[in-house]
Each structure stands twice: as C-alpha cells, then as structure tokens.
Design an enzyme around this catalytic site. Structure first.
Site, PDB file in Angstrom:
ATOM      1  N   SER A 483      52.793  55.125  62.539  1.00  0.00           N
ATOM      2  CA  SER A 483      52.144  55.918  62.834  1.00  0.00           C
ATOM      3  C   SER A 483      51.557  56.909  61.876  1.00  0.00           C
ATOM      4  O   SER A 483      50.583  57.273  61.941  1.00  0.00           O
ATOM      5  CB  SER A 483      53.363  56.483  62.885  1.00  0.00           C
ATOM      6  OG  SER A 483      54.486  56.796  61.815  1.00  0.00           O
ATOM      7  N   ASP A 484      51.736  56.858  60.443  1.00  0.00           N
ATOM      8  CA  ASP A 484      51.054  57.883  59.499  1.00  0.00           C
ATOM      9  C   ASP A 484      50.084  57.224  59.036  1.00  0.00           C
ATOM     10  O   ASP A 484      48.723  58.106  58.538  1.00  0.00           O
ATOM     11  CB  ASP A 484      52.057  58.283  57.846  1.00  0.00           C
ATOM     12  CG  ASP A 484      52.355  57.290  57.617  1.00  0.00           C
ATOM     13  OD1 ASP A 484      52.680  56.393  58.193  1.00  0.00           O
ATOM     14  OD2 ASP A 484      53.342  57.400  56.322  1.00  0.00           O
ATOM     15  N   CYS A 485      49.825  56.393  59.381  1.00  0.00           N
ATOM     16  CA  CYS A 485      48.936  55.629  58.485  1.00  0.00           C
ATOM     17  C   CYS A 485      47.148  55.574  59.619  1.00  0.00           C
ATOM     18  O   CYS A 485      45.921  55.768  59.122  1.00  0.00           O
ATOM     19  CB  CYS A 485      48.800  53.917  58.422  1.00  0.00           C
ATOM     20  SG  CYS A 485      50.062  53.246  57.122  1.00  0.00           S
TER      21      CYS A 485
END
Length: 759
Positions: A483-485
């Site tokens: 998700s954060d990547c």
C-alpha cells in the site's frame, strides 16, 4: 575486487525477469579488477571498520561508494559550510548545502535510475541460507570462496564484546543470534577455536546462557534441519492448517503475508521431518552447543525453553496448551495411518502454494526467510528439480557487501521505495532543472517498476490481493504490491508529471495512474486504516498464537499510520490533477483514513512508527496525512498535540536523535549522549514545517537546519549514524539511503517554506 552489477542477468539460463532485470543489484568478485591503490583503499576501509566496530556498528557502504566515485567522478566547487553557534542560517548556506548534497548523492545513482545500498541489519537471515546450502550440498556451488570469506568477515565483525551475537547489528547478544551465527561459521570452515579466540568466546556465551536448548522456535527449527537439534524439541508446525476452511479466523490465508509465507515452507519441512546429512561437523556441533551430552537432552522440556535475552513476546498460557495438545496427541496421529494420508494431502497443498509464490516472484520470494525455506522445500521435494536450480541464482539478489563484509539483506533491496522518496526530496528543493538528468533517470525506474498485471489464476485460491497498478518495495520482478509503496510511487509519478517532459521524460500513462488509484483504494479497511500488503483479514487476538518469541505483531496485517498517511497524500495529490475521477469514493477514502489516524494518536501527541525509528517517523506521517486531508494547526487538536510532542523532544543542541530502543520499548528514547541524528531531525522538521511551525515560531526549525548543515561531511554527504529502520517492533534494519534523502528533503522544504516566509 568486488564489483556491483546493476540490471544484469549475466546470461544465466536459470534467471527469469519481467523487465530486463531493472533494479537487480548483484555483487561479483573479479580477481583481475582493481589497481594497487584501489585494493589498498578497500583494505583500509575494512581495517577502519574493524577497529571501530563496537562503537559504530553500521557500515558506510564504502565499497559501493568507491566504485561510483570512479565511475562518476565529481569535483565539488561549492565550499563546505560550518555555522558557528552565533551564526544565523542563511539562504546561501542552505542552498550551498543542498547543491553539494544532491550533486554527491546523484553520483550514487545506478544507470537504471535507482539508488543501490545496504539493506542489511538483521543477523538471523544469513544462517538460514548457510544451513540450506549446506544440507543441500550447494554451499560451494552457490557461494564462491570469496563470498564465504566475506560472510565470515561480516559475522566476526558483528560479534558483541561479550562474545555473543544479537538479533540485529546493534542489538544485545541473544541465543538466536549467537547459536545460529556460531553454527554458520563452523559450516563455513571455521574451527571451534578459530578467529583469534572469537569462536571460543561465542561458544562460551552460548553455554553460559544454558546452551542451544534455549534458542527461539525459529532457531530450533533451523538447528533441527541441520541435525543438531531433535525435531521432538520443536513445537508443531502442522501443514494440515492449510486444509482448514477459509472462514475460520485462524486460516493461514488470513494471516499477514510475511508470517504466512514463512510458516508455509516451515510446515512442509516440519511435516517431512527433514534432517540433513550427519557429517563430522554435525557430530562436533552436537557436542559444542549443549551443556549435557546430546543423547541426554530433554527435548520435550526444550520445546518451550527460551533464553531471557531473546524473549520479546512470551508465550501466553493458551499457546502452551495448544502446542502441548498438538505435540502429544495430534502429531502422533498424523504420523500413522490413516492420519498420514491427510498429511500427504496437506504437504501436497503446501507445495502447490510454495511453487506459486516462487513462480510469481521469479524465485526471489517475498523475503529472505521464506526465500531459503522455499528453496530447501523444493530441494527436499526433488533435489534435481528445475525449481531448485531456478532458486540458486536468486540467492545473490539478497547478498550485499560493504566494508564490514557480506550480509544477507532484509529484502532484495529497497529500490523503488528509496527512489520514490528521493524524487520527492529533490523536487522539494526546487532545484529541478539543475538536477533534471537525475530526476529523469529516477522517473524511468519508477515507470519500469510499476506492476502492470495481477498474479495469474484465481487470486482467492492463492490468498493474494490485486497487484495491477501497484508499486512494490524493490523491483518489478519481486512484484509483491504494498500500500505505502504504491502511494509513494504514485506521489512521485504525479510530481514528475507536472514537470516538463523535456526535463524529466514522459509522464506515466493516465490509465496506469487510474490502475494505481484503484489498487490503492482497495487496501482501505472498514476502520479507514491501511495495512501493508493486503487487507486486515482476521482479528488481533490471533496474536495469542504468535509462536515467534522474538517478534511482535506478526500474525495479521495491521493497519499503520505510515500506510494510511501515504495513501491520503497520494489520493489528495491525484485528486488535484484528476478531480473528476471517482471523486466521491476518493473523498470518502480520505475522510475515513484521516479519522483513523486521529483515532490511533497516542495521548502524548505522537504516533508510533512501525517501520522506522520511531516516534519522529510515525509523527511525521501522522501530521503529513492529516495536513493532506485538510487539517491545520488551527482546526486540528491532533496536529497541535503532535507539534507539542515534537518540540518537547528537540535536543538542547538542536535537532532530534532517537534510539532504536524507542521501537523496542515503545517509549521515546534519545540516543546515548543526546546526540542528534540527521534522519530523525529531517522527519521532525518536515512534520513541523507541514504543520505551519514557521508561522508561529521558526526558531526550532532554524536550530534544526543548523544541525543538519553542520552534520554534513566535506564530500557533501550526511553521515551514516545509528540504524534507523525497524520491523515487528524488535528487529532493526538498515535504510542506508535515508542518511541523504531526509536531510535533503528537510532542508529543501526549509529553504522554500521557512526562509522564504521570513522574507
């Protein structure tokens, strides 16, 4: 001499790739390379590290820097600046610092656009590889004598003064680290008294702390594979759990993917009760690791023994009951008819999942632990299998060498993650045209690393989330979406799309941006939070069956402030450029995510950072996410509390310096001597600047900026200080690019938004 090879396959017929190996970083030894001066410089760097190894435990990646210095020579004609106590920070000083830093940092960029670097730190990774290669007879095939020499150097360099080895390079000695490292050195050819007394000291530490029966469950597993621990001394890892119906909360498909993917091959190997060949070294180790003769060890008692130095997550009583039941009643039934038929079916199911993971990561696997476990499982299934041969060359994707020796990294690198942050940092400085070639190369890497397809087949059958449009942490060949990547990749792509393509190249296609947004929004849980690789699929009470005494919060994929904040930032940035695309869904997503962040703020105003050290990191994400969602210092009590927290932690000398003990103990802890850390200082500055600190009182920011400028080295870089990354609360990991990324980013924002505001 060692040479770093980037984006190459070397013509190996056993290597597979989706995009020409973009991002792949592999070290090769060339005996003919290097002139006498270069070889002398390498040896000097090694001696320098060894001499200071108990004071500075983190490498500075000097071998890579030497290679890039030769390939990309840079003569800085901008003078270094050091500010005296009475001197104010000026725009000229900041601009000079930024230009020197980015110019130097740009020379470390690889030709495919990413920044290679050391992603080591954990000490328990290499032993699994050494044991796997040893029992499969592939040690000398996969690792040359030079590889083995550098691995030995690394293991000796990171021995603690008391003789033991830690969970990670800065950690206190543990039985997990000590026993596995000692065993690894023995398998690599070291004798029981080698290393100028180092082996003897290591063995003494092990025996003084009760012997190898006190090793953690993961350690028991590896020693059993090797044949120096009996399988009856392990708590069961039954493969039959994979045959349970998915609606049960304890089904492994509902667990965090890293946990699931480690215990998957563990189930297979445990179910097979595999033991490697009993060689003379194995017989010697059986004598060296225990206080009593090997045949007198009480293996049933050993199942639940764990050294106090290792015990981060003690087993609750329910776990002891569970393991005892499985051990005494279920396991015996699975080893005889008709239970053995069920076991065969379970093992077959598990092996199908192992092959699916291998094939969909091009045999890199999600991480280093399951990489070597999957490799071993493939060898146990068929020593001559194509799968095992495909695994071997990917071992090198995990190995990194620096002046401290050769280590096994916590992933196959942090390529996309670092590149996305670097783009944002350079753009924040406003020096876009000056460093356009650097941004253009980075843009190319980001475009080539986006995942463009979902995994094949029925995703629910393999318990996989959608991937199309995501960005991975490292490379497209690895491919696991996060998700954060995805959010940071999308943010970087959107930033670059606003710059002339003459400077940074053509933008990412709009449909691929839409795919990214679709994937990103699919990660939101009902509570508004974003976890890492997948949705949160089960309940927090499952942590009661966490069998890994060393790690916390591993059983399910929890939502995190970092992932949630990054998603808000990316969606907000996307909405500004594409206001008509799924507007109501995006607005709802941002609103729920912001409420989640407010709900998990600690009473002191901080957020716990789960992926770096620690409260400065988490609070930067907390503030940045809320600001992106439209909150301000004036209308948000959460932002006001966060600013109060950060300001209360600024050091008397200026700046911030947070110890890894903050992560481990979950209490803010300064570095020893209250020293500032360039990376923590960068995070705190970025949070305060976003929260409008310059409008209220810019003095803390001026003091912090001065700290960063004065920390900068003569060559333009910022120093490598204490380890800054973490996972599962208790294990630290290196993010070697952070030393430059975040000081650049913070000083860039400071120059544009604080000094400019003063004028």
């Amino acid at each position: 001499m060692w040479r770093l090879r980037v984006a190459e396959g070397g013509g190996d017929p056993w290597l597979r790739t989706k995009n020409g190996h973009v991002g792949r970083q592999v070290w090769e030894f060339d005996p003919a390379a290097g002139d006498p001066d270069e070889l002398a410089a390498v040896e000097a760097a090694r001696r320098g590290f060894a001499a200071r190894r108990h004071e500075l435990k983190h490498s500075s990646d000097l071998l890579m820097r030497m290679q890039f210095a030769k390939a990309n020579p840079l003569k800085l004609d901008i003078p270094a600046i050091k500010l005296e106590e009475h001197e104010a920070v000026t725009g000229e000083a900041v601009l000079s610092s930024l230009k020197r830093a980015i110019a130097r940092y740009s020379t470390f960029q690889a030709h495919d656009g990413h920044w290679p670097g050391d992603y080591g730190g954990p000490m328990f990774l290499m032993p699994g590889l050494i044991i796997t290669l040893y029992v499969s007879g592939a040690l000398n095939t996969a690792l040359s004598s030079e590889h083995q020499k550098e691995i030995r150097r690394y293991l000796y360099n990171h021995q603690n003064e008391d003789g033991g080895w830690g969970l990670h390079i800065e950690g206190h000695s543990t039985m997990f680290g000590s026993a596995l490292t000692y065993v690894s050195l023995r398998l690599l050819g070291e004798g029981p008294d080698s290393g100028d007394g180092a082996m003897e000291k290591g063995r003494k530490w092990i025996l003084d702390h009760g012997g190898a029966t006190y090793i953690t469950s993961w350690g028991k597993f590896w020693l059993s594979v090797l044949g120096v621990f009996d399988w009856s001394g392990n708590n069961p890892v039954p493969p039959e759990i994979w045959l349970l119906p998915y609606f049960l909360p304890i089904h492994p498909g509902r667990m965090w993917c890293h946990c699931r993917m480690v215990y998957l091959p563990m189930c297979y190997i445990y179910g097979k009760r595999f033991v490697g060949p009993v060689t003379p070294i194995i017989l010697e180790l059986r004598k060296e690791l225990y206080e009593v003769p090997y045949n007198e060890v009480d293996w049933d008692k050993a199942r639940n023994l764990c050294a106090k130095e290792d015990l981060y997550y003690p087993h609750p009583f329910v776990q002891d009951v569970l393991w005892a039941t499985l051990h005494k009643f279920v396991e015996p039934a699975m080893l005889r008819w008709p239970g053995n038929k069920l076991r065969e079916k379970a093992l077959d199911t598990v092996m199908q999942h192992i092959h699916y993971e291998d094939e969909n990561t091009r045999y890199i696997c999600i991480g280093p632990v399951n990489k070597v476990l999957n490799m071993l499982a493939c060898w146990i299934e068929d020593p001559n299998s194509e799968a095992f041969k495909l695994h071997i060359p990917r071992v090198h994707d995990y190995l990194w060498i620096a002046e401290d020796g050769m280590k096994m990294q916590g992933y196959n690198g942090s390529q996309l993650w670092d590149t996305a942050f670097t783009v944002q940092a350079i753009v924040a400085t406003g020096l876009i045209e000056e460093f356009g070639p650097t941004l253009k190369l980075a843009h190319g890497y980001i475009k080539k690393t986006q995942v463009i397809d979902d995994c094949p087949g029925d995703l629910s059958q393999w318990y996989r989330h959608i991937s199309k449009g995501a960005w991975p942490f490292s490379t497209a060949d690895h491919g696991w979406p996060i998700s954060d990547c995805t959010a940071e990749g999308l943010k970087a792509a959107l930033l670059l799309s606003k710059i002339s393509p003459d400077i940074v190249g053509e933008a990412v296609e709009v449909n691929r941006l839409y795919d990214s947004v679709n994937c990103l929004m699919s990660y939101m849980n009902d509570n508004g939070g974003f976890a890492t690789y997948e949705l949160t699929r089960s309940y927090a009470w499952l942590e009661l069956i966490n069998p890994a005494e060393t790690f916390g919060d591993i059983v399910i994929d929890y939502p995190y402030v970092e992932c949630t904040s990054a998603a808000i930032q990316a969606l907000t940035a996307f909405k500004k450029l594409y206001p008509g695309h799924r507007k109501s869904e995006i607005d709802n997503c941002i609103s729920k995510a912001a409420s989640f962040i407010e709900g998990i703020q600690k009473s002191d105003g901080s957020w716990y950072g789960s992926w770096a050290v620690c409260f400065t990191y988490g609070t930067w994400f907390g503030v940045k996410g809320l600001v992106a969602a439209g909150r301000t210092f004036k209308n948000s009590p959460a932002i006001r509390k966060a600013c109060d927290f950060l300001l209360s932690k600024e050091l008397p000398s200026g700046g911030w310096g947070e110890s890894y003990l903050s992560s481990q103990d979950q209490v803010y802890t300064n570095l020893e001597g209250k020293r500032p850390h360039a990376v923590n200082t960068g995070w705190a500055m970025l949070a305060l600047i976003d929260a409008g600190q310059a409008e209220r009182d810019p003095i803390p920011l001026h003091r912090a900026a001065k700290v960063l400028i004065n920390l900068q080295s003569e060559d333009g870089e910022f120093p490598q200080q204490e380890i800054i990354g973490v996972f599962n609360k208790n294990c630290m990991i290196s993010y070697s690019e952070y030393r430059n990324i975040f000081p650049i980013w913070a000083l860039g924002e400071y120059r544009r938004r604080v000094l400019a505001a003063d004028k």
